[in-house]
Structure formats: C-alpha cells, structure tokens
Design a protein around this motif. Structure first.
Motif, PDB file in Angstrom:
ATOM      1  N   ARG A  24       0.838  -1.199   0.000  1.00 33.30           N
ATOM      2  CA  ARG A  24       0.000   0.000   0.000  1.00 33.30           C
ATOM      3  C   ARG A  24       0.878   1.256   0.000  1.00 33.30           C
ATOM      4  O   ARG A  24       1.993   1.250   0.535  1.00 33.30           O
ATOM      5  N   ASN A  25       0.338   2.336  -0.589  1.00 30.52           N
ATOM      6  CA  ASN A  25       1.046   3.617  -0.599  1.00 30.52           C
ATOM      7  C   ASN A  25       0.111   4.743  -0.204  1.00 30.52           C
ATOM      8  O   ASN A  25      -1.076   4.751  -0.575  1.00 30.52           O
ATOM      9  N   TRP A  26       0.648   5.694   0.526  1.00 28.29           N
ATOM     10  CA  TRP A  26      -0.085   6.869   0.979  1.00 28.29           C
ATOM     11  C   TRP A  26      -0.162   7.853  -0.188  1.00 28.29           C
ATOM     12  O   TRP A  26       0.860   8.205  -0.781  1.00 28.29           O
ATOM     13  N   ASP A  27      -1.360   8.290  -0.534  1.00 35.24           N
ATOM     14  CA  ASP A  27      -1.535   9.088  -1.749  1.00 35.24           C
ATOM     15  C   ASP A  27      -1.016  10.523  -1.647  1.00 35.24           C
ATOM     16  O   ASP A  27      -1.006  11.259  -2.634  1.00 35.24           O
ATOM     17  N   GLU A  28      -0.553  10.928  -0.482  1.00 33.15           N
ATOM     18  CA  GLU A  28      -0.035  12.290  -0.335  1.00 33.15           C
ATOM     19  C   GLU A  28       1.446  12.415  -0.704  1.00 33.15           C
ATOM     20  O   GLU A  28       1.992  13.512  -0.751  1.00 33.15           O
ATOM     21  N   TYR A  29       2.097  11.264  -0.942  1.00 38.18           N
ATOM     22  CA  TYR A  29       3.529  11.298  -1.245  1.00 38.18           C
ATOM     23  C   TYR A  29       3.842  10.396  -2.435  1.00 38.18           C
ATOM     24  O   TYR A  29       3.107   9.442  -2.724  1.00 38.18           O
ATOM     25  N   VAL A  30       4.987  10.680  -3.102  1.00 40.93           N
ATOM     26  CA  VAL A  30       5.465   9.796  -4.167  1.00 40.93           C
ATOM     27  C   VAL A  30       5.989   8.500  -3.533  1.00 40.93           C
ATOM     28  O   VAL A  30       6.130   8.383  -2.313  1.00 40.93           O
ATOM     29  N   PHE A  31       6.293   7.510  -4.375  1.00 39.61           N
ATOM     30  CA  PHE A  31       6.809   6.239  -3.871  1.00 39.61           C
ATOM     31  C   PHE A  31       8.119   6.455  -3.096  1.00 39.61           C
ATOM     32  O   PHE A  31       8.871   7.403  -3.381  1.00 39.61           O
ATOM     33  N   PRO A  32       8.429   5.578  -2.143  1.00 38.75           N
ATOM     34  CA  PRO A  32       9.611   5.747  -1.289  1.00 38.75           C
ATOM     35  C   PRO A  32      10.926   5.983  -2.028  1.00 38.75           C
ATOM     36  O   PRO A  32      11.762   6.769  -1.577  1.00 38.75           O
ATOM     37  N   SER A  33      11.125   5.322  -3.163  1.00 41.57           N
ATOM     38  CA  SER A  33      12.395   5.461  -3.889  1.00 41.57           C
ATOM     39  C   SER A  33      12.613   6.870  -4.424  1.00 41.57           C
ATOM     40  O   SER A  33      13.745   7.251  -4.750  1.00 41.57           O
ATOM     41  N   ARG A  34      11.550   7.653  -4.506  1.00 40.11           N
ATOM     42  CA  ARG A  34      11.642   9.018  -5.051  1.00 40.11           C
ATOM     43  C   ARG A  34      11.590  10.095  -3.957  1.00 40.11           C
ATOM     44  O   ARG A  34      11.639  11.289  -4.253  1.00 40.11           O
ATOM     45  N   LEU A 154      -2.038   1.372  -6.384  1.00 41.30           N
ATOM     46  CA  LEU A 154      -0.830   1.709  -7.110  1.00 41.30           C
ATOM     47  C   LEU A 154       0.384   1.395  -6.247  1.00 41.30           C
ATOM     48  O   LEU A 154       0.453   1.805  -5.078  1.00 41.30           O
ATOM     49  N   THR A 155       1.323   0.675  -6.829  1.00 35.44           N
ATOM     50  CA  THR A 155       2.476   0.198  -6.073  1.00 35.44           C
ATOM     51  C   THR A 155       3.770   0.449  -6.840  1.00 35.44           C
ATOM     52  O   THR A 155       3.756   0.700  -8.051  1.00 35.44           O
ATOM     53  N   THR A 156       4.890   0.352  -6.139  1.00 34.75           N
ATOM     54  CA  THR A 156       6.199   0.571  -6.756  1.00 34.75           C
ATOM     55  C   THR A 156       6.449  -0.397  -7.896  1.00 34.75           C
ATOM     56  O   THR A 156       6.908  -0.017  -8.971  1.00 34.75           O
ATOM     57  N   ASN A 160       2.601  -5.791  -8.560  1.00 31.15           N
ATOM     58  CA  ASN A 160       1.741  -5.707  -7.375  1.00 31.15           C
ATOM     59  C   ASN A 160       0.518  -4.818  -7.586  1.00 31.15           C
ATOM     60  O   ASN A 160      -0.361  -4.751  -6.722  1.00 31.15           O
ATOM     61  N   VAL A 161       0.475  -4.122  -8.729  1.00 32.07           N
ATOM     62  CA  VAL A 161      -0.668  -3.236  -9.004  1.00 32.07           C
ATOM     63  C   VAL A 161      -1.939  -4.071  -9.117  1.00 32.07           C
ATOM     64  O   VAL A 161      -1.938  -5.177  -9.636  1.00 32.07           O
ATOM     65  N   GLY A 162      -3.032  -3.537  -8.619  1.00 32.30           N
ATOM     66  CA  GLY A 162      -4.314  -4.250  -8.621  1.00 32.30           C
ATOM     67  C   GLY A 162      -4.776  -4.405  -7.196  1.00 32.30           C
ATOM     68  O   GLY A 162      -5.119  -3.421  -6.537  1.00 32.30           O
ATOM     69  N   SER A 214       3.173 -18.972  -5.074  1.00 30.80           N
ATOM     70  CA  SER A 214       2.477 -17.690  -4.914  1.00 30.80           C
ATOM     71  C   SER A 214       1.718 -17.339  -6.180  1.00 30.80           C
ATOM     72  O   SER A 214       1.925 -17.945  -7.237  1.00 30.80           O
ATOM     73  N   ASN A 215       0.830 -16.358  -6.072  1.00 21.97           N
ATOM     74  CA  ASN A 215       0.091 -15.900  -7.244  1.00 21.97           C
ATOM     75  C   ASN A 215       1.017 -15.155  -8.196  1.00 21.97           C
ATOM     76  O   ASN A 215       1.932 -14.445  -7.770  1.00 21.97           O
ATOM     77  N   GLN A 216       0.771 -15.314  -9.510  1.00 24.02           N
ATOM     78  CA  GLN A 216       1.615 -14.666 -10.516  1.00 24.02           C
ATOM     79  C   GLN A 216       1.256 -13.205 -10.740  1.00 24.02           C
ATOM     80  O   GLN A 216       2.093 -12.408 -11.111  1.00 24.02           O
ATOM     81  N   ARG A 217      -0.007 -12.874 -10.553  1.00 17.66           N
ATOM     82  CA  ARG A 217      -0.416 -11.488 -10.805  1.00 17.66           C
ATOM     83  C   ARG A 217      -1.414 -11.026  -9.758  1.00 17.66           C
ATOM     84  O   ARG A 217      -2.049 -11.831  -9.075  1.00 17.66           O
ATOM     85  N   SER A 218      -1.518  -9.708  -9.668  1.00 17.04           N
ATOM     86  CA  SER A 218      -2.406  -9.090  -8.686  1.00 17.04           C
ATOM     87  C   SER A 218      -3.524  -8.299  -9.355  1.00 17.04           C
ATOM     88  O   SER A 218      -4.503  -7.949  -8.716  1.00 17.04           O
ATOM     89  N   LEU A 219      -3.366  -8.051 -10.671  1.00 22.54           N
ATOM     90  CA  LEU A 219      -4.323  -7.242 -11.422  1.00 22.54           C
ATOM     91  C   LEU A 219      -5.341  -8.122 -12.136  1.00 22.54           C
ATOM     92  O   LEU A 219      -4.992  -9.157 -12.702  1.00 22.54           O
ATOM     93  N   GLY A 220      -6.602  -7.706 -12.104  1.00 19.73           N
ATOM     94  CA  GLY A 220      -7.638  -8.417 -12.848  1.00 19.73           C
ATOM     95  C   GLY A 220      -8.277  -9.568 -12.108  1.00 19.73           C
ATOM     96  O   GLY A 220      -9.080 -10.307 -12.680  1.00 19.73           O
TER      97      GLY A 220
END
Length: 346
Positions: A24-34, A154-156, A160-162, A214-220
């Motif tokens: 999960r990501n907090w929508d008030e900030y960009v991803f940690p790497s940035r 939305l993820t780094t 993991n998106v989805g 593990s699962n191959q995808r997280s979207l759809g």
C-alpha cells in the motif's frame, strides 16, 4: 513468547506455512524510492504516529527503527521473512511494527510506504486474509491510499498493481522435486495462475527442498480468487508429494529408514556442519517424521531449526560475529542443543 514458526502443528502436512502480504502507498507522497531523506523521515514519523494504536491493542506491535538497526539484526529479520532486501539495504529512514510472535508486521518506507504481512503455520490463507483485511481497513481509516479506479492499488512494482496482494504457501517437497516430471508440474502451476520457486536456491541448489508457491499477478482478479488459486495449487502439490513419497516408502522402506536415522545421527553428534548439509539432513528428518519412520518428543518444529541455522540468526544465538569455520562449529552446537529427542521408530 515463542515465534510463530516454533509451534507444533497437530495436522500432518508438507505445507510448512502460509503468508499474506499487502502493498500500500499513501496518496499524499510519491513512492519511497523518489522521496528525499527528509521527506522519507517525515513520512515514517507520520505513519508511526498515525498507527500508534497498534502498540497498545490486544496483541501489541513493537516499534523498530530501521535506521537504528545494524546489518546483522536486519539480515536476521530477513532470514525470518520479516524484512525484504530493500529494507535490509536501506540506510535512510524506515520503520517496522512487529508482533511479539513475529506473525504480524507492518513495514514502513521500504519498496512501498506500507507493507502489511501475516504469517502462520500450515495452509491458513483464509484466516490470514481476514486478519490482513482488518489491518488494511484500520490503516486506510487513518491514511488514504494511492488508488486508481481502473488499475486498483498503485504500487512501486507493476506486478503488485491491482489488489496489491501476494498470497504465498511454502511446501516441503523432498520426493516430488526429484521426479523427472517436476518441471512439467511447475509448468502446470503456471496454468493455474501461480508460480513456484525454490526457497533456498533453484533446482539442485535448493538444499532442504523448500518451495514457495504464490500468485503470478495481482491485477484483474479479486483477493478471494487469488487465495483460492494458491490454496488449490498448494493442496495439489501436497497430495502429489504424498503419493510419490508413499510409493517410495512401499518400494524401499529400509533405504528410507536408513537415510532418516543416519541424518538424525549426524545432526545429533556432529561437531561441525555446513548450512547446506544441515538443511539436507533436516529435510530428511522432516520427511521421515511425516512418514512415521521416526518420532520425536518435541516442543518446537523441525522447521524452526532451518531458520536458526542461517548465518545471521546463528550469530545472534552465539551473541558474536562468526567466520565460516566458527559458524560451522556453532551451527552443530545449536542443532545438538535444540534437536528434539527421538522416542521411537515406527
């Protein structure tokens, strides 16, 4: 309190443990790497303050400042599946809320702003998902997530998106992994929407025969669909392992008994042992116990020894840094002290 992986499971299974992870990501900030170091410190402090209630609940979480940890402490947590590589290598701000038994954790400021994780012995994805979902709601009430109507969370990492969900099951497959058709079985897992990899290396280098599914995808897909897929695939692999092992036991029982008892003897009396050899012999003991070839009087799982013999955790047990030769001697002492006592042969 003992850690989650030390407990004794009453049911018989080659499924060692289950893991649910949410990114999960907090929508008030960009991803940690940035983030700049100042921004990363601000985000970590705000998240910690907002989640402070987790420290005083029925099963309280303990706060750990990643920047204050040394490399050995971080690596030991990685060996116990609490931290990932990014968190271990990170020198800047970051934090970890961790339950006393280490079955629940909130990792802050690594790949994503928040990583929610729950672990449990055996096949327990349904219950873990309920706990993770509750924790997810608890956090989302305090921090709004980065979410897109079309793509979901939305993820780094795009994988993991989805749903942001990774459902994992770790299995012990000492016999199935040796059969010629194992690679086709791995391919079948792909058709079920799952992926399987060696936990301690690939192919013949996976000493100890532990595999993560593990699962191959997280979207759809929905969370429910992902969990059902992984649980179904894990059950299939467990059943196939049992069939192959039962056939081997019927065809060459004396050989299996000999392998198991030799493994016990080496682990019980060795004065020096490498991690590779220790994992091989522990794997044979785990299979022998599962098959009723050997029985133990024990208070902790054999799998817990697999974690304890890894370099960083072994150094923590010894309370000092260890070079390779020292580590092999300390590893043997650790196993001698903690190996459960044999009580009978079937």
């Amino acid at each position: 309190m003992s850690r989650w992986y030390e407990g004794i499971r009453e049911e018989s299974s080659n499924i060692i443990y289950s893991r649910i992870r949410l990114a999960r990501n907090w929508d008030e900030y960009v991803f940690p790497s940035r983030l700049s170091e100042q921004e990363a410190s601000q985000v970590t402090e705000q998240l910690r303050e907002g989640l402070k209630e987790a420290e005083t609940g029925e099963h309280p979480f303990l706060w750990n400042d990643l920047a204050a940890m040394n490399g050995a402490q971080k690596q030991a947590l990685r060996e116990r599946r609490i931290l990932n590589r990014t968190a271990v290598e990170k020198n800047g701000p970051g934090g970890l809320y961790l339950s006393e038994d280490e079955s629940c954790s909130l990792l802050l400021g690594a790949d994503d702003h928040i990583r929610i994780q729950f672990l449990a012995p055996g096949l327990d994805l349904e219950d873990l998902w309920k706990k993770a979902d509750q924790m997810d709601d608890f956090i989302n009430e305090r921090f709004s997530y980065a979410f897109d109507e079309k793509y979901g969370y939305l993820t780094t990492f795009p994988t993991n998106v989805g749903t942001g969900l990774k459902a994992c099951v770790v299995l012990h497959l000492p016999m199935l992994s040796q059969v010629r058709k194992f690679q086709s079985i791995v391919g079948d897992m792909g058709r079920l929407g799952t992926a399987i990899r060696g936990l301690y290396g690939e192919g013949s280098e996976n000493y100890g025969n532990m595999y993560e599914l593990s699962n191959q995808r997280s979207l759809g897909q929905s969370e429910r669909e992902i969990i059902e897929q992984v649980a179904k695939a894990a059950t299939q692999l467990n059943n196939q392992e049992l069939r192959v092992r039962n056939a081997a036991l019927n065809a060459r029982r004396l050989e299996r008994e000999d392998e198991t008892w030799k493994s016990y003897g080496i682990l019980k009396y060795a004065r020096r042992i490498t991690e590779k050899d220790a994992r091989i012999f522990l794997s044979q003991l785990m299979a022998g116990e599962e098959d009723g070839v050997i029985s133990f009087e024990k208070e902790r799982s054999l799998y817990s020894l697999m974690i304890g013999i890894k370099p960083a955790n072994l150094a923590l047990w010894a309370s000092r840094p260890l070079d390779k030769e020292e580590a092999d001697c300390v590893r043997a002492a650790y196993i001698r002290e903690r190996l459960p006592r044999m009580i009978e042969s079937a």
